[in-house]
Structures are given as structure tokens and as C-alpha cells.
Write a protein that holds these residues in place. Sequence first.
Motif, short mmCIF file in Angstrom:
data_model
loop_
_atom_site.label_atom_id
_atom_site.label_comp_id
_atom_site.label_asym_id
_atom_site.label_seq_id
_atom_site.Cartn_x
_atom_site.Cartn_y
_atom_site.Cartn_z
N PHE A 1 -13.90 -42.32 72.28
CA PHE A 1 -14.22 -41.40 73.37
C PHE A 1 -15.73 -41.24 73.50
O PHE A 1 -16.28 -41.30 74.60
N GLY A 2 -16.41 -41.06 72.37
CA GLY A 2 -17.87 -40.93 72.39
C GLY A 2 -18.55 -42.13 72.99
O GLY A 2 -19.41 -42.02 73.87
N MET A 3 -18.12 -43.30 72.54
CA MET A 3 -18.71 -44.54 73.04
C MET A 3 -18.46 -44.68 74.54
O MET A 3 -19.35 -45.06 75.30
N GLY A 4 -17.23 -44.35 74.97
CA GLY A 4 -16.89 -44.46 76.39
C GLY A 4 -17.75 -43.56 77.25
O GLY A 4 -18.29 -43.96 78.28
N MET A 5 -17.93 -42.30 76.78
CA MET A 5 -18.74 -41.35 77.54
C MET A 5 -20.19 -41.84 77.65
O MET A 5 -20.78 -41.85 78.73
N ALA A 6 -20.76 -42.26 76.51
CA ALA A 6 -22.15 -42.73 76.51
C ALA A 6 -22.30 -43.92 77.45
O ALA A 6 -23.26 -44.01 78.23
N THR A 7 -21.32 -44.84 77.41
CA THR A 7 -21.42 -46.03 78.25
C THR A 7 -21.33 -45.68 79.73
O THR A 7 -22.08 -46.20 80.55
N THR A 8 -20.38 -44.77 80.08
CA THR A 8 -20.24 -44.38 81.48
C THR A 8 -21.54 -43.79 82.01
O THR A 8 -22.00 -44.12 83.11
N PHE A 9 -22.14 -42.93 81.19
CA PHE A 9 -23.40 -42.28 81.54
C PHE A 9 -24.48 -43.34 81.83
O PHE A 9 -25.10 -43.35 82.90
#
Lengths: 192, 204
Positions: A38-46
Motif C-alpha cells: 500500500f505504501g509503495m502504491g501510494m508513493a508511486t501514484t503521487f
Amino acid sequence: MNLLLIFIAAAVTNNFVLTYFLGICPFIGVSNKLESAFGMGMATTFVMTLAATATWLINHYLLMPLRIEFLEYVTFILTIASLVQLVEMFIRKTSPELYRALGIYLPLITTNCAILGLTLFIALRDYEFLEAIIFGFGAGVGFTLALIIMAGIREELEFADVPKPFEGTGITLIIAGLLALAFMGFGGLIAS
Amino acid sequence: MSIFKDFAKGLWKENPVFVMILGMCPTLAVTTNAINGFSMASATMFVLVSSSLVVSVLKRLIPNQVRIAVYTVIIATFVTVADYFLKAKFPPISKALGPYVPLIVVNCIILGRAEAFASKNSVIRSLADAVGMGLGFMLALVILGSVRELFASGAVFGRTIIPHWHSWVVMILPAGAFISLGILVGIFNLIRLKAKNEKRKVKN
């Protein structure tokens, strides 16, 4: 309507991970725990949304008027690298909590081919400014979606009896294949 | 001797695809047939060898703090060269590979070799290492491309191997790429595990 279509196409039907094979490294590397996925996904989306915006502006107001499009790749990768650095510094200053959650994933994003792939697709398909931003955001959401589904499956997989040679990468790739098959079912959402 | 070792480890012991699981995007994306896999691997090899060469020549001049950025710029330059060369001389191949040629910039194999090997070793050893890794990558891409092409159309490199093959369309689709590579990685691990067990038996 057009923007909605672009969003759905980027997030689901033409999912970056499962149809374009972009961002496979983090997809395999960071997908063993739901929380880190989830953390990685959020950072990547940003970063994806920001990168789409920044490279569109650079491409249309700098490279195209000066006719130096051959510098595209060098410029894009440098933009992404410095963007990641900036975001990291900004988050560390403003929200230490968010920094703790995303911090370790940010440097990894520079070499995530999904980001460079995204900027290249935008240049290739001649998206308008707003379309580019929506495309970037949609691609990020799609990446997060694939990563979270994978992490969910892999957490269960820890209790399964996988043949030794297939442990780790082998079984992850095969599951990704099955996921890709499942995602093909979304193809009907958009009439081509 | 050690130069040969630097060269050979990329082929099998540290094969970038099957053992180190690096450079997955091009591996999966362009291997719908053997020819595409071969051309992609050639382009990657050109970039890998040239950038390893430049990095190892310049290793004393590059300040440590900005080395990653410098490596990236060197790699991106050679990728641009490769991309324009393909576009000019082999337009059909360039079209088939599409955006995956520029994506060589972020192929972790190349940055990985620059950081882990070329920045610390002599020019000749870096060259041997880069050629070995490039060939290992090529081996993997051609194997995967051949397997997928064979099951998809009964042919390898465009030559019919199994006549009247009932084609499995899924092998050309993304799902086929993931599943074939997963099975291939499993088979490679099986061979390596067996070789390890036998060595242990001989020792005892």
C-alpha cells in the motif's frame, strides 16, 4: 467522458503492470506484505501524477519549441530523478509521519520503469495537458491495485506448500499470469 | 583466468534474468517471438557494453555524490543512439519493440552493472563483465521468445517446427509471458538445486 475513459483504460483495462509489464521489479519485490504494498502504491501514484504534469510541461514548452526532442529520454529521466528527490525533501519537512510511511520507497521509484514508461506514453500519444494528468493518476491507481491484489494473495501463499524450485519468484510470476488473465475480463469495459 | 570468470558468470551463475530477476519489463514485454527477443537483447547489450566502458574509464572523475545521476545520463545517451539507429536502419524492428527501446534507460541490469562492477574495476574486466551479462540476458530472452513463439504458432525464429499446430493465443498475450517465465525460472532453479545436491554428495 473522454477523461473518464482514459482513467479507466490506464487503471484497469490496460493496467501498467499486467498488460504493459511496467514496474515489475517493485511488483515482485515489494508485494510480500499488504502494508508495504500500500505504501509503495501510494508513493508511486503521487510521483506518477507529478511526473506526468512536469514532463508534459517540459516537453511542450521547452523541448518542442526548441526542436530538441532527441533529448527526450535524458530530460525525462533527469526530471523524474529530481522530482523524486524534491518530493522526498518536501515530505520530510512537512509531514514526518507520511515520510516514515513512504520514505524508504521513494528512492526506489526513480528506477521504476512504470514512471518513465508513463512519460513516454504521454509523449507518444500526444495527450492534452488534462488528459496527461488523468492518465498519470489512473496509471498510479492501476499500479496500486495490482500490487495490493498480489500482496493479498502472497500473504495467503505463505501457508501453502509450494514446490521448492518455484518458491519466491517462480510462483509469483505464475500468479501474475493468472491475474493478467483475470484482468483481460475488464477488456469489455471499453469498446475499441 | 579472472577475466574469463568475469565473463562467464553472467551466462549462468549470475544470469541477470533467471537468477537475479533483473530487467523484467523488456524480458516479458518483447518476447512474443524469438526475433524480437534477440533484437531487444542486442540493443540492450550495446547500451550495457558502451556504458560500462565509459563508466569504468571515467570512474575517477565522477564525484561520488552524484554518481547515480551521471550513470543515468551516460546510459540515456547511449539509449538515444541505439533508438535512433534502430529507427533509421531497422524500422520494422523499432516499431515492434515500441517504447521498450527507450525503456532500456531504466533497465536495472545496466545501472546495476555500472554501480556494482564498472565503477570499481578495470576497463578490461568491466568489458568482460558487460559482455557476459549482455549474453546472459540475450540467452534468457531468446529462450523465452522461442518458447512463447513455439507454443503460439508452432515456429521458432519464423521457421515452422511443428506443422499444423493448434495455436495457443494465450502465449502471445501478457498472461502467457508471466506464466512461461515463471515456469522457466522454476526449471532453472530445479537444475541448480540438483547440481548443488550432487556436489554435496561428491564431497561427502
